[in-house]
Design a protein around this motif. Structure first.
Motif, PDB file in Angstrom:
ATOM      1  N   LEU A 400     -49.632   9.162 -41.074  1.00 56.57           N
ATOM      2  CA  LEU A 400     -49.302   9.537 -42.358  1.00 56.57           C
ATOM      3  C   LEU A 400     -50.029  11.466 -42.189  1.00 56.57           C
ATOM      4  N   TRP A 401     -50.273  11.575 -40.798  1.00 55.46           N
ATOM      5  CA  TRP A 401     -50.536  13.339 -40.944  1.00 55.46           C
ATOM      6  C   TRP A 401     -49.018  13.732 -40.939  1.00 55.46           C
ATOM      7  N   ARG A 402     -48.658  13.618 -39.948  1.00 52.03           N
ATOM      8  CA  ARG A 402     -47.438  14.062 -39.234  1.00 52.03           C
ATOM      9  C   ARG A 402     -46.503  14.236 -40.349  1.00 52.03           C
ATOM     10  N   ILE A 403     -46.017  13.415 -41.624  1.00 55.01           N
ATOM     11  CA  ILE A 403     -45.390  12.804 -42.872  1.00 55.01           C
ATOM     12  C   ILE A 403     -45.421  14.082 -43.776  1.00 55.01           C
ATOM     13  N   GLU A 404     -47.253  14.154 -43.579  1.00 59.37           N
ATOM     14  CA  GLU A 404     -47.664  15.883 -44.806  1.00 59.37           C
ATOM     15  C   GLU A 404     -47.236  16.526 -44.036  1.00 59.37           C
ATOM     16  N   ARG A 405     -47.148  17.320 -42.581  1.00 58.99           N
ATOM     17  CA  ARG A 405     -47.094  18.045 -42.332  1.00 58.99           C
ATOM     18  C   ARG A 405     -45.430  18.831 -42.768  1.00 58.99           C
ATOM     19  N   GLN A 406     -45.188  18.014 -42.349  1.00 56.96           N
ATOM     20  CA  GLN A 406     -42.986  17.838 -42.779  1.00 56.96           C
ATOM     21  C   GLN A 406     -42.838  18.135 -43.994  1.00 56.96           C
ATOM     22  N   ILE A 407     -43.532  17.494 -44.648  1.00 60.89           N
ATOM     23  CA  ILE A 407     -43.018  17.501 -46.447  1.00 60.89           C
ATOM     24  C   ILE A 407     -43.652  18.493 -47.331  1.00 60.89           C
ATOM     25  N   GLY A 408     -45.006  19.045 -46.051  1.00 60.81           N
ATOM     26  CA  GLY A 408     -45.731  19.344 -47.140  1.00 60.81           C
ATOM     27  C   GLY A 408     -47.213  18.620 -47.918  1.00 60.81           C
ATOM     28  N   ARG A 409     -48.150  19.368 -47.661  1.00 60.79           N
ATOM     29  CA  ARG A 409     -48.680  18.225 -48.785  1.00 60.79           C
ATOM     30  C   ARG A 409     -48.503  18.030 -50.145  1.00 60.79           C
ATOM     31  N   PRO A 410     -48.350  18.872 -51.153  1.00 59.62           N
ATOM     32  CA  PRO A 410     -48.514  18.799 -52.832  1.00 59.62           C
ATOM     33  C   PRO A 410     -47.502  17.228 -52.914  1.00 59.62           C
ATOM     34  N   ALA A 411     -46.213  17.586 -52.198  1.00 62.34           N
ATOM     35  CA  ALA A 411     -45.016  16.664 -51.463  1.00 62.34           C
ATOM     36  C   ALA A 411     -45.582  15.048 -51.623  1.00 62.34           C
ATOM     37  N   PHE A 412     -46.391  15.218 -50.409  1.00 66.46           N
ATOM     38  CA  PHE A 412     -47.135  14.263 -49.976  1.00 66.46           C
ATOM     39  C   PHE A 412     -47.739  13.423 -50.803  1.00 66.46           C
ATOM     40  N   ASP A 413     -48.701  13.846 -51.682  1.00 71.27           N
ATOM     41  CA  ASP A 413     -50.684  13.381 -52.473  1.00 71.27           C
ATOM     42  C   ASP A 413     -49.091  12.585 -53.639  1.00 71.27           C
ATOM     43  N   GLU A 414     -47.817  13.237 -54.321  1.00 72.34           N
ATOM     44  CA  GLU A 414     -46.888  12.746 -54.951  1.00 72.34           C
ATOM     45  C   GLU A 414     -46.754  11.392 -54.897  1.00 72.34           C
ATOM     46  N   PHE A 415     -46.364  11.713 -53.377  1.00 67.20           N
ATOM     47  CA  PHE A 415     -45.826  10.445 -52.541  1.00 67.20           C
ATOM     48  C   PHE A 415     -46.697   9.245 -52.976  1.00 67.20           C
ATOM     49  N   LEU A 416     -48.298   9.389 -52.196  1.00 68.55           N
ATOM     50  CA  LEU A 416     -49.229   8.799 -51.948  1.00 68.55           C
ATOM     51  C   LEU A 416     -49.757   7.970 -53.157  1.00 68.55           C
ATOM     52  N   LYS A 417     -49.318   8.807 -54.262  1.00 68.95           N
ATOM     53  CA  LYS A 417     -49.556   8.780 -55.465  1.00 68.95           C
ATOM     54  C   LYS A 417     -48.956   6.887 -56.065  1.00 68.95           C
ATOM     55  N   LYS A 418     -47.741   7.478 -55.576  1.00 66.58           N
ATOM     56  CA  LYS A 418     -46.583   6.996 -57.036  1.00 66.58           C
ATOM     57  C   LYS A 418     -46.778   5.286 -55.384  1.00 66.58           C
ATOM     58  N   TYR A 419     -46.419   5.497 -54.425  1.00 65.44           N
ATOM     59  CA  TYR A 419     -47.099   4.348 -53.483  1.00 65.44           C
ATOM     60  C   TYR A 419     -47.568   3.172 -53.457  1.00 65.44           C
ATOM     61  N   ILE A 420     -48.797   4.159 -54.052  1.00 60.82           N
ATOM     62  CA  ILE A 420     -50.098   3.104 -54.415  1.00 60.82           C
ATOM     63  C   ILE A 420     -49.463   2.198 -55.508  1.00 60.82           C
ATOM     64  N   ALA A 421     -48.873   3.445 -57.054  1.00 63.55           N
ATOM     65  CA  ALA A 421     -48.898   2.688 -58.150  1.00 63.55           C
ATOM     66  C   ALA A 421     -47.694   1.478 -58.253  1.00 63.55           C
ATOM     67  N   THR A 422     -46.563   1.803 -57.358  1.00 64.67           N
ATOM     68  CA  THR A 422     -45.855   1.044 -57.251  1.00 64.67           C
ATOM     69  C   THR A 422     -46.536  -0.330 -56.487  1.00 64.67           C
ATOM     70  N   PHE A 423     -47.439  -0.581 -55.707  1.00 60.96           N
ATOM     71  CA  PHE A 423     -47.704  -2.123 -54.669  1.00 60.96           C
ATOM     72  C   PHE A 423     -48.329  -2.162 -54.543  1.00 60.96           C
ATOM     73  N   LYS A 424     -49.701  -1.767 -56.244  1.00 60.22           N
ATOM     74  CA  LYS A 424     -50.901  -2.817 -56.109  1.00 60.22           C
ATOM     75  C   LYS A 424     -50.734  -3.439 -56.138  1.00 60.22           C
ATOM     76  N   PHE A 425     -51.738  -4.420 -56.070  1.00 55.60           N
ATOM     77  CA  PHE A 425     -52.507  -5.892 -55.918  1.00 55.60           C
ATOM     78  C   PHE A 425     -51.005  -6.691 -55.584  1.00 55.60           C
ATOM     79  N   GLN A 426     -50.355  -5.848 -54.377  1.00 59.25           N
ATOM     80  CA  GLN A 426     -49.539  -6.276 -53.816  1.00 59.25           C
ATOM     81  C   GLN A 426     -49.910  -6.379 -52.294  1.00 59.25           C
ATOM     82  N   SER A 427     -49.379  -7.824 -51.221  1.00 56.14           N
ATOM     83  CA  SER A 427     -49.346  -7.225 -49.596  1.00 56.14           C
ATOM     84  C   SER A 427     -47.918  -6.678 -49.725  1.00 56.14           C
ATOM     85  N   ILE A 428     -47.862  -6.017 -48.477  1.00 53.48           N
ATOM     86  CA  ILE A 428     -46.589  -5.157 -47.859  1.00 53.48           C
ATOM     87  C   ILE A 428     -46.586  -5.680 -46.414  1.00 53.48           C
TER      88      ILE A 428
END
Length: 612
Positions: A400-428
């Motif tokens: 995950l740190w590697r992805i953050e370095r690749q796309i930058g922290r602001p973009a990764f933060d936006e991705f992370l929040k979207k990931y959590i909101a999309t799959f919350k209360f699910q098992s994937i």
């Protein structure tokens, strides 16, 4: 038909239970629970339905509407990992009631006699259901792919009390003369002087997050959403309250990084020293080892990790233990983001550095079975407790740190929040995450070799050791140790446990026994109250043949049951050592065994059987 999970009998074509209403009668003299559970399915089902059990006695299964028996059977030969399959034969039923009792050998339950507790006055019991031990408390589809809501009635001898990974809704006991009862006498009231407490978990959770503890438990409010509970008396409670006073600040930081906190409460229970983990992220009631109370608030790092699970692990859960990195890699990343805000970039870098050293050590541990250095593993026929390691934590973090370095922290933060909101209360599973990553970060598959990170063995070439002034200074000081230079008192004046742990972990091996003794004479590392430092030093001492420290090793192994300490110390004593050291380890375990949780007993048994 095929199982949904290599560690469960649950069939992929069968419906998943959505709610369980449980009743437990605690029998401390027999170390058992006498229990019943009412199960609800999403719709009526006809045909077989398989549940996981281990060391349970099934007394009856009935239709709660008609009270007519439902045919059931247990598989005759227990599977050494999965236990026994309980097969029900349903006839268009959506609910069924099972009466059962646990065994004193339940792998999830540790029953402590009064002398084994802090108070020495009352017995204590607690659960540890991760990874696949909920099935030894109640029949269930014991896979993280299944998410359940539950309610529970806990019937206890007075004056004990209980906590759960759930909201307490009622508490009732017979009135004490001259005192009002806790609740009006009703169906909860027990005439034999016992206490009944009622709990409810309204959010769907995987079974491994089911948890309770019962005994003499004190409590202290430390924030608007946090109360500290402890077994062990006022001294432990006071120390815990001081150590975890910053919990509310951490929750607010977590909400800023990852979104709303969905669990209402973030309470903390400090358990007896035999608790086998540093912490367990049970929602609403995190379980902690007393070894995280260090007196300088640095134990808050473990709290940050368990808090981070509130988003990554509890909200979004790995579908099976083969995808365990989705829980722990994300949570390790989230923990370090919280620590960076609360404690600063230098401390976050120290944590990354300690993790980096631990990841490299795991490569040596699994050198003969590199499958378990992958992020996505194959665990058919494998007990997840046997292959528990830092790999999903630290390699997952590095990915995950590697992805953050690749796309930058602001973009990764936006991705992370979207990931959590999309799959919350699910098992994937891992494939679902990768599909989401590629869909939401265009071109990432061309920038990072995702296949190498997920399916490759070892540490990928684009993983990164941390860089900071403090981290570099400590590592360089450690490298000078075997040249005869130990750090001066001025150089270590501001060091806490994490600095010393990082230093010890980076001392080049092997080490002369006389050098270690000189270091300990100056800084008393073998006597440290911080077990991270103490155990790191003792492990190095054993590997260096310093027999004068075996007494302190024995004391440590008899004082704590946290597997993070048991595993390296027992391994150091039996791996590539003389017969004398192996026999000492065997004797210590025979004397300490009853004080360890059943999960820890199994881990140490495995270590000794491999080398003795």
């Amino acid at each position: 038909m095929a199982p949904i999970d290599p560690h469960s009998f649950t069939e992929s074509t069968h419906p998943l239970v959505t709610h369980i209403s449980l009743s437990f009668y605690f029998s401390f003299p027999t170390s058992t629970l006498r229990s019943s559970a009412l199960y609800s399915l999403p719709a009526p089902h006809s045909g077989p339905l398989l549940l996981d059990t281990r060391s349970l006695s099934i007394h009856s299964v009935v239709d709660p509407s008609t009270l007519l028996p439902i045919p059931f059977s247990l598989s005759p030969s227990p599977d050494p990992i999965r236990g026994q399959a309980l097969t029900l034969t349903l006839d268009s039923q959506s609910r069924f009631l099972i009466s059962f009792s646990t065994s004193p050998s339940s792998s999830a339950l540790q029953w402590l006699s009064p002398p084994q507790t802090g108070s020495k006055a009352h017995p204590f019991v607690f659960t540890q259901c991760q990874a696949i031990h909920a099935r030894s408390v109640f029949p269930c589809q014991d896979t993280p792919a299944a998410r359940i809501r539950y309610s529970a009635l806990l019937n206890l001898p007075s004056p004990l009390s209980s906590v759960m990974s759930a909201a307490k809704t009622r508490s009732a006991r017979p009135p004490v003369p001259g005192e009002a009862p806790l609740a009006a006498p009703d169906d909860l009231w027990c005439a034999d002087g016992r206490l009944v407490e009622e709990f409810s978990m309204e959010q769907p959770i995987p079974p491994y997050l089911f948890a309770f503890a019962a005994g003499e438990i004190g409590e202290r409010e430390v924030g608007p959403r946090t109360r500290v509970y402890a077994e062990g008396g006022p001294e432990v409670l006071d120390a815990a309250a001081r150590e975890f006073a910053g919990a509310e600040e951490m929750i607010r930081v977590g909400e800023g990084l990852f979104g709303e906190y969905e669990w209402e409460r973030f309470d903390l229970l400090v358990l007896p020293p035999s608790f086998p983990y540093g912490g367990m992220e049970n929602p609403r009631m995190v379980f902690l080892t007393p070894t995280v109370i260090k007196g300088d608030a640095t134990g808050a790092q473990v709290v940050a990790h368990e808090l981070a699970h509130s988003w990554t692990g509890n909200l979004i859960t790995n579908k099976t233990n083969e995808d365990f990195w989705l829980n722990e890699g994300f949570t390790t990343y989230a923990e370090r983001r919280i620590v960076e805000v609360v404690q600063g970039e230098d401390i976050a870098a120290l944590n990354i550095g300690i993790g980096w050293r631990g990841l490299n050590d795991e490569m040596e541990r699994f050198k003969d079975n590199m499958e378990f250095t992958k992020l996505k593993t194959k665990q058919e026929g494998v007990d997840p407790d046997d292959v528990y390691s830092q790999v999903p934590y630290e390699k997952g973090f590095q990915f995950l740190w590697r992805i953050e370095r690749q796309i930058g922290r602001p973009a990764f933060d936006e991705f992370l929040k979207k990931y959590i909101a999309t799959f919350k209360f699910q098992s994937i599973d891992t494939e679902t995450f990768l599909d989401f990553l590629v869909a939401n970060v265009p071109g990432i598959e061309n920038q990072i070799n995702l296949k190498v990170w997920i399916e490759g063995t070892g540490i990928p070439p684009d993983a990164l050791e941390p860089v900071s002034t403090l981290y570099t200074k400590i590592v360089n000081l450690a490298k000078e140790f075997t040249l005869g230079r130990m750090p001066t008192e001025d150089e270590v004046a501001d060091w806490h446990g994490q600095e010393w742990e990082l230093y010890i972990e980076n001392v080049p091996k092997p080490v002369e026994a006389s050098q270690l003794a000189a270091l300990d004479t100056r800084y008393r590392l073998s006597e440290s109250k911080d077990y991270e430092v103490k155990v790191a030093f003792l492990q190095l001492a054993v590997k260096s043949g310093c027999k004068e420290y075996f007494g302190e090793v024995e004391n440590t192994l008899k004082q704590v049951g946290r597997m993070k300490y048991l595993r390296p110390l027992y391994t150091a004593m039996v791996q590539d050592t003389k017969e004398e050291e192996k026999m000492i380890a065997k004797r210590i375990f025979s004397e300490a065994r009853d004080s360890y949780h059943p999960i820890a007993q199994g881990v140490v048994d495995s270590i000794l059987s491999k080398h003795i």
